[in-house]
Design a protein around this motif. Structure first.
Motif, PDB file in Angstrom:
ATOM      1  N   UNK A   1       0.868  -1.180   0.000  1.00 29.81           N
ATOM      2  CA  UNK A   1       0.000   0.000   0.000  1.00 29.81           C
ATOM      3  C   UNK A   1       0.902   1.226   0.000  1.00 29.81           C
ATOM      4  N   UNK A   2       0.356   2.353  -0.414  1.00 30.76           N
ATOM      5  CA  UNK A   2       1.154   3.572  -0.470  1.00 30.76           C
ATOM      6  C   UNK A   2       2.339   3.449  -1.411  1.00 30.76           C
ATOM      7  N   UNK A   3       2.161   2.651  -2.490  1.00 28.77           N
ATOM      8  CA  UNK A   3       3.203   2.473  -3.510  1.00 28.77           C
ATOM      9  C   UNK A   3       4.488   1.878  -2.940  1.00 28.77           C
ATOM     10  N   UNK A   4       4.346   1.075  -1.868  1.00 28.39           N
ATOM     11  CA  UNK A   4       5.510   0.425  -1.261  1.00 28.39           C
ATOM     12  C   UNK A   4       5.141  -0.975  -0.790  1.00 28.39           C
ATOM     13  N   UNK A   5       6.176  -1.781  -0.557  1.00 29.55           N
ATOM     14  CA  UNK A   5       6.017  -3.064   0.115  1.00 29.55           C
ATOM     15  C   UNK A   5       6.371  -2.866   1.583  1.00 29.55           C
ATOM     16  N   UNK A   6       5.468  -3.269   2.458  1.00 27.79           N
ATOM     17  CA  UNK A   6       5.678  -3.108   3.897  1.00 27.79           C
ATOM     18  C   UNK A   6       5.759  -4.488   4.542  1.00 27.79           C
ATOM     19  N   UNK A   7       6.774  -4.706   5.346  1.00 27.56           N
ATOM     20  CA  UNK A   7       6.981  -5.998   5.994  1.00 27.56           C
ATOM     21  C   UNK A   7       6.417  -5.973   7.410  1.00 27.56           C
ATOM     22  N   UNK A   8       5.628  -6.996   7.730  1.00 27.01           N
ATOM     23  CA  UNK A   8       5.084  -7.118   9.090  1.00 27.01           C
ATOM     24  C   UNK A   8       6.159  -7.748   9.973  1.00 27.01           C
ATOM     25  N   UNK A   9       6.719  -6.970  10.876  1.00 27.59           N
ATOM     26  CA  UNK A   9       7.819  -7.449  11.712  1.00 27.59           C
ATOM     27  C   UNK A   9       7.392  -7.787  13.131  1.00 27.59           C
ATOM     28  N   UNK A  10       6.142  -7.488  13.475  1.00 26.29           N
ATOM     29  CA  UNK A  10       5.685  -7.767  14.826  1.00 26.29           C
ATOM     30  C   UNK A  10       4.171  -7.791  14.932  1.00 26.29           C
ATOM     31  N   UNK A  11       3.696  -8.440  15.964  1.00 27.75           N
ATOM     32  CA  UNK A  11       2.266  -8.477  16.270  1.00 27.75           C
ATOM     33  C   UNK A  11       2.067  -7.906  17.662  1.00 27.75           C
ATOM     34  N   UNK A  12       0.967  -7.206  17.854  1.00 26.07           N
ATOM     35  CA  UNK A  12       0.700  -6.644  19.175  1.00 26.07           C
ATOM     36  C   UNK A  12      -0.714  -6.992  19.630  1.00 26.07           C
ATOM     37  N   UNK A  13      -0.877  -7.006  20.934  1.00 23.74           N
ATOM     38  CA  UNK A  13      -2.173  -7.233  21.561  1.00 23.74           C
ATOM     39  C   UNK A  13      -2.557  -5.962  22.293  1.00 23.74           C
ATOM     40  N   UNK A  14      -3.741  -5.471  22.019  1.00 25.03           N
ATOM     41  CA  UNK A  14      -4.184  -4.207  22.607  1.00 25.03           C
ATOM     42  C   UNK A  14      -5.254  -4.403  23.672  1.00 25.03           C
ATOM     43  N   UNK A  15      -5.301  -5.595  24.264  1.00 27.31           N
ATOM     44  CA  UNK A  15      -6.246  -5.837  25.350  1.00 27.31           C
ATOM     45  C   UNK A  15      -7.690  -5.761  24.940  1.00 27.31           C
ATOM     46  N   UNK A  16      -8.004  -6.296  23.736  1.00 27.22           N
ATOM     47  CA  UNK A  16      -9.381  -6.294  23.212  1.00 27.22           C
ATOM     48  C   UNK A  16      -9.927  -4.894  22.974  1.00 27.22           C
ATOM     49  N   UNK A  17      -9.047  -3.941  22.764  1.00 27.10           N
ATOM     50  CA  UNK A  17      -9.496  -2.590  22.440  1.00 27.10           C
ATOM     51  C   UNK A  17      -9.553  -2.427  20.929  1.00 27.10           C
ATOM     52  N   UNK A  18      -9.974  -1.256  20.481  1.00 26.39           N
ATOM     53  CA  UNK A  18     -10.099  -1.009  19.058  1.00 26.39           C
ATOM     54  C   UNK A  18      -8.767  -1.042  18.324  1.00 26.39           C
ATOM     55  N   UNK A  19      -7.653  -0.847  19.046  1.00 23.67           N
ATOM     56  CA  UNK A  19      -6.340  -0.867  18.408  1.00 23.67           C
ATOM     57  C   UNK A  19      -5.997  -2.251  17.858  1.00 23.67           C
ATOM     58  N   UNK A  20      -6.674  -3.300  18.355  1.00 23.87           N
ATOM     59  CA  UNK A  20      -6.448  -4.643  17.826  1.00 23.87           C
ATOM     60  C   UNK A  20      -6.822  -4.736  16.351  1.00 23.87           C
ATOM     61  N   UNK A  21      -7.636  -3.812  15.885  1.00 24.48           N
ATOM     62  CA  UNK A  21      -8.099  -3.828  14.496  1.00 24.48           C
ATOM     63  C   UNK A  21      -7.324  -2.839  13.634  1.00 24.48           C
ATOM     64  N   UNK A  22      -6.085  -2.515  14.034  1.00 26.72           N
ATOM     65  CA  UNK A  22      -5.277  -1.552  13.293  1.00 26.72           C
ATOM     66  C   UNK A  22      -3.906  -2.121  12.945  1.00 26.72           C
ATOM     67  N   UNK A  23      -3.244  -1.451  12.016  1.00 27.74           N
ATOM     68  CA  UNK A  23      -1.853  -1.732  11.656  1.00 27.74           C
ATOM     69  C   UNK A  23      -1.065  -0.456  11.920  1.00 27.74           C
ATOM     70  N   UNK A  24       0.093  -0.591  12.609  1.00 27.45           N
ATOM     71  CA  UNK A  24       0.878   0.580  12.996  1.00 27.45           C
ATOM     72  C   UNK A  24       2.216   0.602  12.281  1.00 27.45           C
ATOM     73  N   UNK A  25       2.677   1.814  11.995  1.00 24.71           N
ATOM     74  CA  UNK A  25       3.982   2.010  11.385  1.00 24.71           C
ATOM     75  C   UNK A  25       4.533   3.373  11.772  1.00 24.71           C
ATOM     76  N   UNK A  26       5.679   3.714  11.181  1.00 24.53           N
ATOM     77  CA  UNK A  26       6.328   4.985  11.452  1.00 24.53           C
ATOM     78  C   UNK A  26       5.588   6.097  10.705  1.00 24.53           C
ATOM     79  N   UNK A  27       5.133   7.103  11.429  1.00 28.64           N
ATOM     80  CA  UNK A  27       4.379   8.197  10.816  1.00 28.64           C
ATOM     81  C   UNK A  27       5.196   8.923   9.761  1.00 28.64           C
ATOM     82  N   UNK A  28       6.512   9.087  10.018  1.00 24.54           N
ATOM     83  CA  UNK A  28       7.357   9.805   9.064  1.00 24.54           C
ATOM     84  C   UNK A  28       7.561   9.027   7.767  1.00 24.54           C
ATOM     85  N   UNK A  29       7.306   7.730   7.778  1.00 21.05           N
ATOM     86  CA  UNK A  29       7.376   6.932   6.559  1.00 21.05           C
ATOM     87  C   UNK A  29       6.012   6.822   5.880  1.00 21.05           C
TER      88      UNK A  29
END
Length: 388
Positions: free
Chosen positions: A168-196
């Motif tokens: 997405x965003x005209x790039x290939x992004x590698x998933x390097x980690x998984x996180x658990x957000x304690x059953x909150x809405x963040x569990x349904x998101x993907x996070x990365x570096x904002x500056x990238x």
């Protein structure tokens, strides 16, 4: 004299088949009622736990979601300099300038796409969300095309598992980690570096800012300063309140739909209970006459038949509640009406829901059994014994 409760219970046992069928109908209604309450509670809990009460989120004025918001770098710098913002050990403000974008991903095992939130966070983004914990892999490196995925996203979407790649965003992004957000809405998101992520999506402005104040009591003053500053066009909200508001539209829809279904089903169940109790009265005319001849008053007969209906409702309610409690082991996903992204949450059973469900069940028993009980109580002794 009062008719013993054990006598009432034996009457139900003597008509096991009829009792079972009526109880099953009541259980179905209670199951629907309890499930709707659990679904609504699960949604509320997911959205409320998404935010921290001590965190403050800044978004563009009049924007309802982060996706709709935009904060240019000048405004972000002005807001970052406010003295009420807490400082870290290095003396830097505890805040995260974030960008939020929607992308479409295909679900595993199907070609059906769904919207997913991509969140670009700053260095302190994880620190501001203590409920978010890495469970596998590692944190993404600043400046790299790396991302971490919520546990719910990794299970449901293609390419979101650790070691996999997403484009997405005209790039290939590698998933390097998984996180658990304690059953909150963040569990349904993907996070990365904002500056990238910002240049990848050709964004020049942040979507929101999340920050921690030096003290909870400073919120009102901070909010007043930010919203009255002529250089800014921002609203300040407690993060927990902001995400809780996100659930209102969906929660209202679920509640109204559940209420309509519960009312329709409960009418049928009460009619079934009424028919069952009328049949019981018709088959026990002689018994009613004998009880009256033995000295039991009309109110005792009324109370006995009403108790029989209520006991039947409680049994059916307990069965329906027990079945509904099994739904806690299931997860559910739907579209967040505010952000139009997929949101995963679970059913949640609380003591308050148990009480509401049993009271609802008892109410059905009272309404369904009152008229038959009144008919039994009004029978004359001579007529009842003659009919027997």
């Amino acid at each position: 004299m009062k008719i013993p409760l054990s006598y009432v219970a034996r009457n139900l046992w003597a008509r096991r088949l009829t009792t079972a069928l009526t109880g099953a109908g009541l259980a179905l209604v209670v199951f629907v009622f309890a499930t709707v309450l659990m679904l609504d509670e699960g949604l509320r809990n997911t959205m409320v736990t998404t935010g921290e009460y001590d965190n403050v989120i800044l978004i563009r004025r009049s924007a309802d979601t982060e996706v709709q918001s935009g904060i240019d770098r000048t405004q972000a710098s002005v807001a970052s300099s406010h003295p009420a913002i807490a400082r870290g050990a290095d003396g830097q403000p505890l805040l995260s300038k974030e960008t939020v974008v929607l992308i479409s991903l295909n679900k595993r095992g199907s070609a059906k796409p769904s919207n997913v939130i991509i969140r670009g966070i700053s260095e302190r983004g994880m620190m501001l969300r203590p409920q978010v914990k890495l469970t596998a892999g590692r944190m993404f490196r600043p400046g790299a095309s790396e991302i971490i995925a919520g546990a719910s996203i990794a299970r449901r979407f293609e390419g979101a598992g650790i070691g996999e790649t997403l484009r997405f965003g005209q790039r290939e992004w590698t998933v390097v980690g998984l996180f658990d957000a304690g059953n909150s809405g963040f569990d349904s998101e993907i996070w990365g570096d904002a500056d990238q992520l910002m240049p990848a999506f050709r964004r020049n402005a942040y979507s929101a800012m999340v920050l921690r104040l030096a003290g909870t009591s400073l919120f009102d003053g901070f909010k007043k300063d930010i919203e009255s500053d002529p250089r800014l066009t921002l609203d300040a909200k407690r993060e927990q309140t902001f995400y809780s508001d996100q659930s209102k539209a969906l929660s209202t829809f679920i509640s109204v739909l559940g209420l309509i279904l519960s009312v329709i089903f409960s009418i049928g169940a009460m009619i079934g209970a009424t028919i069952t109790m009328y049949a019981s009265v018709a088959n026990r005319v002689g018994e009613i006459g004998t009880l009256r001849a033995l000295g039991f008053q009309r109110r005792s007969i009324l109370a006995a038949f009403l108790a029989e209906s209520m006991l039947l409702a409680v049994v059916g309610g307990a069965l329906g509640l027990a079945c509904a409690s099994l739904m806690q082991f299931l997860s559910f996903s739907t579209t967040n009406f505010q952000s139009f992204s997929e949101l995963a949450f679970g059913f949640r059973l609380t003591p308050a829901i148990v009480v509401k469900t049993l009271m609802f069940s008892l109410a059905m028993g009272v309404v369904g059994g009152f008229l038959p009980a009144l008919r039994a109580a009004r029978m004359k002794i001579v007529d009842a014994l003659r009919a027997a």
